[in-house]
Structure formats: C-alpha cells, structure tokens
Design an enzyme around this catalytic site. Sequence first.
Site, PDB file in Angstrom:
ATOM      1  N   LYS A  84      62.562  81.402  37.939  1.00  0.00           N
ATOM      2  CA  LYS A  84      63.593  80.502  37.425  1.00  0.00           C
ATOM      3  C   LYS A  84      64.137  81.092  36.139  1.00  0.00           C
ATOM      4  CE  LYS A  84      65.236  76.335  38.487  1.00  0.00           C
ATOM      5  NZ  LYS A  84      65.479  75.745  39.802  1.00  0.00           N
ATOM      6  N   GLY A  87      70.634  56.407  47.035  1.00  0.00           N
ATOM      7  CA  GLY A  87      71.483  57.526  46.584  1.00  0.00           C
ATOM      8  C   GLY A  87      72.319  58.063  47.721  1.00  0.00           C
ATOM      9  N   ASN A 122      75.659  63.989  47.608  1.00  0.00           N
ATOM     10  CA  ASN A 122      75.844  65.121  48.522  1.00  0.00           C
ATOM     11  C   ASN A 122      74.846  65.122  49.674  1.00  0.00           C
ATOM     12  OD1 ASN A 122      78.029  66.553  47.330  1.00  0.00           O
ATOM     13  ND2 ASN A 122      76.669  66.962  45.597  1.00  0.00           N
ATOM     14  N   TYR A 163      74.437  60.912  51.546  1.00  0.00           N
ATOM     15  CA  TYR A 163      75.521  60.468  52.428  1.00  0.00           C
ATOM     16  C   TYR A 163      75.466  61.206  53.773  1.00  0.00           C
ATOM     17  CZ  TYR A 163      79.813  58.138  53.635  1.00  0.00           C
ATOM     18  OH  TYR A 163      80.728  57.326  54.256  1.00  0.00           O
TER      19      TYR A 163
HETATM   20  P1  NAD Z   1      74.164  63.885  43.875  1.00  0.00           P
HETATM   21  O1  NAD Z   1      74.291  63.871  42.395  1.00  0.00           O
HETATM   22  O2  NAD Z   1      75.287  64.377  44.714  1.00  0.00           O
HETATM   23  O3  NAD Z   1      73.816  62.400  44.395  1.00  0.00           O
HETATM   24  C1  NAD Z   1      72.939  61.542  43.758  1.00  0.00           C
HETATM   25  C2  NAD Z   1      73.443  60.120  44.027  1.00  0.00           C
HETATM   26  O4  NAD Z   1      72.481  59.208  43.508  1.00  0.00           O
HETATM   27  C3  NAD Z   1      74.771  59.819  43.329  1.00  0.00           C
HETATM   28  O5  NAD Z   1      75.687  59.284  44.270  1.00  0.00           O
HETATM   29  C4  NAD Z   1      74.391  58.807  42.265  1.00  0.00           C
HETATM   30  O6  NAD Z   1      75.407  57.868  41.996  1.00  0.00           O
HETATM   31  C5  NAD Z   1      73.171  58.154  42.895  1.00  0.00           C
HETATM   32  N1  NAD Z   1      72.273  57.486  41.971  1.00  0.00           N
HETATM   33  C6  NAD Z   1      71.939  57.855  40.706  1.00  0.00           C
HETATM   34  N2  NAD Z   1      71.065  56.978  40.179  1.00  0.00           N
HETATM   35  C7  NAD Z   1      70.837  56.045  41.125  1.00  0.00           C
HETATM   36  C8  NAD Z   1      70.015  54.893  41.194  1.00  0.00           C
HETATM   37  N3  NAD Z   1      69.259  54.522  40.168  1.00  0.00           N
HETATM   38  N4  NAD Z   1      70.022  54.167  42.333  1.00  0.00           N
HETATM   39  C9  NAD Z   1      70.782  54.535  43.386  1.00  0.00           C
HETATM   40  N5  NAD Z   1      71.573  55.618  43.384  1.00  0.00           N
HETATM   41  C10 NAD Z   1      71.606  56.360  42.270  1.00  0.00           C
HETATM   42  O7  NAD Z   1      72.826  64.693  44.173  1.00  0.00           O
HETATM   43  P2  NAD Z   1      72.400  65.376  45.545  1.00  0.00           P
HETATM   44  O8  NAD Z   1      72.846  66.790  45.550  1.00  0.00           O
HETATM   45  O9  NAD Z   1      72.769  64.478  46.681  1.00  0.00           O
HETATM   46  O10 NAD Z   1      70.811  65.399  45.396  1.00  0.00           O
HETATM   47  C11 NAD Z   1      70.060  64.224  45.527  1.00  0.00           C
HETATM   48  C12 NAD Z   1      68.618  64.510  45.134  1.00  0.00           C
HETATM   49  O11 NAD Z   1      68.086  65.534  45.987  1.00  0.00           O
HETATM   50  C13 NAD Z   1      68.432  65.027  43.707  1.00  0.00           C
HETATM   51  O12 NAD Z   1      67.203  64.558  43.210  1.00  0.00           O
HETATM   52  C14 NAD Z   1      68.380  66.535  43.879  1.00  0.00           C
HETATM   53  O13 NAD Z   1      67.662  67.146  42.830  1.00  0.00           O
HETATM   54  C15 NAD Z   1      67.622  66.639  45.187  1.00  0.00           C
HETATM   55  N6  NAD Z   1      67.873  67.876  45.908  1.00  0.00           N
HETATM   56  C16 NAD Z   1      69.138  68.212  46.279  1.00  0.00           C
HETATM   57  C17 NAD Z   1      69.376  69.402  46.973  1.00  0.00           C
HETATM   58  C18 NAD Z   1      70.762  69.780  47.415  1.00  0.00           C
HETATM   59  O14 NAD Z   1      70.887  70.702  48.243  1.00  0.00           O
HETATM   60  N7  NAD Z   1      71.817  69.109  46.940  1.00  0.00           N
HETATM   61  C19 NAD Z   1      68.293  70.262  47.294  1.00  0.00           C
HETATM   62  C20 NAD Z   1      67.008  69.882  46.915  1.00  0.00           C
HETATM   63  C21 NAD Z   1      66.809  68.690  46.222  1.00  0.00           C
END
Ligand code: NAD
Length: 353
Positions: free
Chosen positions: A80, A177, A180, A183
């Site tokens: 990292k 949540g 990305n 949904y």
């Molecule tokens: P994102 O920011 O696109 O979506 C997160 C969503 O959670 C947002 O719509 C936000 O409004 C909502 N949110 C925030 N606080 C909330 C609460 N208290 N209650 C309900 N909803 C709430 O993030 P993402 O890319 O969809 O990632 C989601 C999670 O998965 C994160 O923890 C991220 O670290 C993890 N993750 C993502 C990926 C990836 O490929 N995007 C890979 C590994 C892990």
Amino acid sequence: MCVFASKDYDGHEDVIFHADSTSGLKAIIAIHSTNRGPALGGCRMWPYETEQQALSDVLRLSRGMTYKAAISALPFGGGKAVIIGDPRVDKSEPLLRAMGRFVDSLDGRYQTAEDVGTTVSDMDILRKETRFAHGFSDGTGNPSPATAYGCFMGIRAAVKHRLATDSLEGIKVAVQGLGNVGYRLCGYLAAAGARLLVADINRALVQKAAAEFAATPVPAGRIHRLDADVFSPCALGAVIDDETLPQIGAGIVAGSANNQLVRPRHGAALRKRGILYAPDYVINAGGLIDVAHEGRDYDSQKVLKQVAVIYDTLTDIFQRSDLEGLSTDVVADHMAEERFRKTHSWPRAAFAA
Ligand code: NAD
C-alpha cells in the site's frame, strides 16, 4: 518513530519513506509480502495529523492486501502507499508525477491503483512516470461492478450454507448503502427473485431502488435490525460493534463494506449468536480481482469467472468454521496465511513483466 517496534509492523518486507522537495510530496510505501508475487495495493492520499498515523495506516492496509490477494488466489502480494496531504488542496500534477517516480523506483515490486483521495485520472498521471499503476480512465477503471457480482455470489454461498437452497427467490435481503456496489448488487438480487429492503442516507438512491427493484425503503438507522434472511452492509466500515451486534436481525451478514468488524472479537460474537458472517475481505475481493486482470488482454468474462470463485472460497470457509469451531473471519485468515506463507522465489524479472 519506530517501524520494527510498531504494533502494525507484522514482518513487512519493506517500508520506504520518500520526500520530493520540489513538488512537496511526502509518501510511504509499505510492502508486506511478495511471496505470491508483486505487492498490489492502492495509493491513499489523506491529511494525516502525524507521521505515526500515516505509518500505522499504510502498514495495516498493506497487510490486509496480502490476505485479500492470497485468499483470492491471485499471483500478487500485499502493499500500500500513502501520500501525506489533503487531496483537495495539496494534489498537483508535479506531486503525482513524483509519486509515479517513487513507485517506478521499486521496479514493479509494488504496483499501485486508486484509493481514498486518489482517482483513476490521477493514475493516468502516475502512468506518465511508471508502468506500475493500475486503473486508468481509458481502461476498465471501475472495480465496482466486479465487487457487486462477487457480493452476489457470496450471498448465494451463504444462503446455500445456512438455508440449504440454491435459489434466492423470496429471500429477504436488507441492503445498507446503495452506492457503486450496493445499487448494482440490488440489480443482481432482484433479478434472482430476492425481496429487497434498502437504506441509504441519499434519499434519491432509495427512491430509485424502490422504483427499479420494487425495494422497500427502510430508515438508515434500522436496516441492520430487520427480520431479514441477509443483512448486507455496503456503506461504511465498522458497522458491527458492541451496540449493533445484539440488534442484528438477520441470520447472515454478507456485504461489501471494508472492515465491518470493529474488533476481532466481534467475529466470535457473531458466531456465538448463530449469525453466519461472510468475511469482508473475501466477499468484496471482486474489485481487486478485476484490477489484477487489467491490461491489454483484459477479458471481462474471464474476470467474472474468477470472481465467481468467491462462492467456493466462502463455502470452504463456512465448512471449516463449522468443523474447527472457529469464527469465519479467523478461518479466512488461516486460509490466507496458508497460501502466502508458502515461500516462492519469484525471479526479479517477473515483477517487471
Ligand atoms: P459508495 O460511496 O459509492 O457508496 C456508499 C453508499 O453508502 C452511498 O450511497 C452513501 O450515501 C451510503 N451511506 C453512507 N452512510 C450510510 C449510512 N449510515 N446508512 C446507509 N447508507 C449510507 O461506495 P462503494 O464503492 O459502493 O463501496 C461501498 C463499500 O464497499 C465501502 O465500504 C467500500 O470501502 C467497500 N468496497 C468497495 C469496493 C468497490 O469496488 N467499490 C471494493 C471493495 C470494498
């Protein structure tokens, strides 16, 4: 500041500090293990208050990448990078190019990608200085679709193990949540016939999911309490703590959020309550698998096939957890350690390939 004595050190191979006075770059790269291959992990930019905080973060995150790559059977190790600074005010092309040169100086032993505070467009700038940056805006770039698919397969594995069915028809899934990952996950679940209960602090996303997937909106503070089959945390980390754990209404916790357990003891506590937990770094590895495949030969079908293996990995973890009487997060760690502690001798040329 002591590196070797730091509680997060955990046998890291390399911890390299770098400063570039012209651009103002101050950065640390931590390489936890290259036993399975070059260390892969994102580059975070954050206004750390102290260097000690930056060091702890990079060590902790780098170690996590070794476990995630190993459990996903990827030919990568864990590393990292952190840039100390506020991305909103301190980020500049000269700073990113200096970071690219820093990454390049390691000859491929560490390979980077976007993370909190950096974007795929930033990786385009790093790429001007190094071949060892992944996630370009003109390439695949977005790991979220693969992460969502991996979560879907993980939920299927958990439902099979706990409820002895291959079908998600009528299975109630509470998704926290709708960003990305969340949904897109709803899309897979709805197509498989699951009944969705959804929460997000962004009301527009909730309304969209209600319209598109016939999902039932739930207040954000209540989603983990619902009497559902699956609770799927896809928002922030640290969602399972002393307060929320006794309130969880579902028999399965399986979602994409990173670092869901506030303390390791919460894994054992979930098991004691009879809740099947899909360890976060196993179920959310789809994005890493996608990044690991990036390049000229990128083939989305091949990626999804490998992401689907998350189903088998989780099934192994659940079965071993039952057999050994250990929580699933501990079993996952043991399985990852069995994979990355086997020493390989990679020719140096392999890193630069
Ligand atoms: P994102 O920011 O696109 O979506 C997160 C969503 O959670 C947002 O719509 C936000 O409004 C909502 N949110 C925030 N606080 C909330 C609460 N208290 N209650 C309900 N909803 C709430 O993030 P993402 O890319 O969809 O990632 C989601 C999670 O998965 C994160 O923890 C991220 O670290 C993890 N993750 C993502 C990926 C990836 O490929 N995007 C890979 C590994 C892990």
